[in-house]
Design a protein around this motif. Structure first.
Motif, PDB file in Angstrom:
ATOM      1  N   ASP A  45       0.862  -1.175   0.000  1.00 32.08           N
ATOM      2  CA  ASP A  45       0.000   0.000   0.000  1.00 32.08           C
ATOM      3  C   ASP A  45       0.901   1.229   0.000  1.00 32.08           C
ATOM      4  O   ASP A  45       2.114   1.113   0.158  1.00 32.08           O
ATOM      5  CB  ASP A  45      -0.988  -0.004   1.178  1.00 32.08           C
ATOM      6  CG  ASP A  45      -0.304  -0.003   2.532  1.00 32.08           C
ATOM      7  OD1 ASP A  45       0.726   0.685   2.689  1.00 32.08           O
ATOM      8  OD2 ASP A  45      -0.802  -0.683   3.445  1.00 32.08           O
ATOM      9  N   GLU A  46       0.323   2.378  -0.198  1.00 28.57           N
ATOM     10  CA  GLU A  46       1.162   3.567  -0.324  1.00 28.57           C
ATOM     11  C   GLU A  46       1.947   3.891   0.940  1.00 28.57           C
ATOM     12  O   GLU A  46       2.993   4.515   0.878  1.00 28.57           O
ATOM     13  CB  GLU A  46       0.331   4.773  -0.765  1.00 28.57           C
ATOM     14  CG  GLU A  46      -0.786   5.151   0.182  1.00 28.57           C
ATOM     15  CD  GLU A  46      -1.657   6.237  -0.385  1.00 28.57           C
ATOM     16  OE1 GLU A  46      -1.414   7.411  -0.045  1.00 28.57           O
ATOM     17  OE2 GLU A  46      -2.570   5.915  -1.157  1.00 28.57           O
ATOM     18  N   ASN A  47       1.483   3.423   2.091  1.00 31.63           N
ATOM     19  CA  ASN A  47       2.197   3.676   3.344  1.00 31.63           C
ATOM     20  C   ASN A  47       3.412   2.775   3.518  1.00 31.63           C
ATOM     21  O   ASN A  47       4.367   3.148   4.189  1.00 31.63           O
ATOM     22  CB  ASN A  47       1.259   3.507   4.541  1.00 31.63           C
ATOM     23  CG  ASN A  47       0.138   4.522   4.532  1.00 31.63           C
ATOM     24  OD1 ASN A  47       0.330   5.663   4.124  1.00 31.63           O
ATOM     25  ND2 ASN A  47      -1.034   4.103   4.961  1.00 31.63           N
ATOM     26  N   SER A  48       3.368   1.582   2.945  1.00 28.43           N
ATOM     27  CA  SER A  48       4.461   0.630   3.145  1.00 28.43           C
ATOM     28  C   SER A  48       5.345   0.463   1.918  1.00 28.43           C
ATOM     29  O   SER A  48       6.315  -0.289   1.950  1.00 28.43           O
ATOM     30  CB  SER A  48       3.902  -0.736   3.538  1.00 28.43           C
ATOM     31  OG  SER A  48       3.189  -1.311   2.455  1.00 28.43           O
ATOM     32  N   THR A  87       9.181   1.062   2.337  1.00 28.63           N
ATOM     33  CA  THR A  87       9.741   0.049   3.239  1.00 28.63           C
ATOM     34  C   THR A  87       9.865  -1.290   2.527  1.00 28.63           C
ATOM     35  O   THR A  87      10.864  -1.994   2.674  1.00 28.63           O
ATOM     36  CB  THR A  87       8.849  -0.091   4.485  1.00 28.63           C
ATOM     37  OG1 THR A  87       8.727   1.182   5.104  1.00 28.63           O
ATOM     38  CG2 THR A  87       9.429  -1.083   5.472  1.00 28.63           C
TER      39      THR A  87
END
Length: 95
Positions: free
Chosen positions: A42-45, A48
């Protein structure tokens, strides 16, 4: 981990993308042989995940170099011999 053919990806892309999101990793195959791994992010991970993949590849490359060194016996070279080899390569590149 699920395996999906390129043909299935072409014919049912929505199903494959959903599978990647749910399963996290889907192996893409051509003629039954793995060619790629689709990883759900997802755009948050995203950053990472990319960093983790790059780190894993670097560690794999290092393991391969170490195994080759042991196989060739070069893991036993003394520091001065390594320095000599580095100097010789650098000198040949200057020429």
């Amino acid at each position: 981990m699920k395996f999906v053919s390129v043909r299935e990806l072409r014919l049912k892309p929505a199903k494959v993308w959903k599978m990647a999101k749910e399963e996290r990793d889907v192996v893409l195959t051509v003629n039954g042989r793995p060619v790629a791994i689709l990883t759900g992010v997802d755009e948050n991970s995203f950053e990472t995940e990319v960093e983790a993949i790059r780190r894993a590849r670097a560690l794999q490359a290092l393991d391969s170099l170490q195994a080759d060194s042991i196989k060739k016996g070069t893991h036993r070279l003394a520091a001065d011999k390594i320095d000599q080899e580095i100097r010789a390569v650098r000198k040949s590149r200057e020429a």
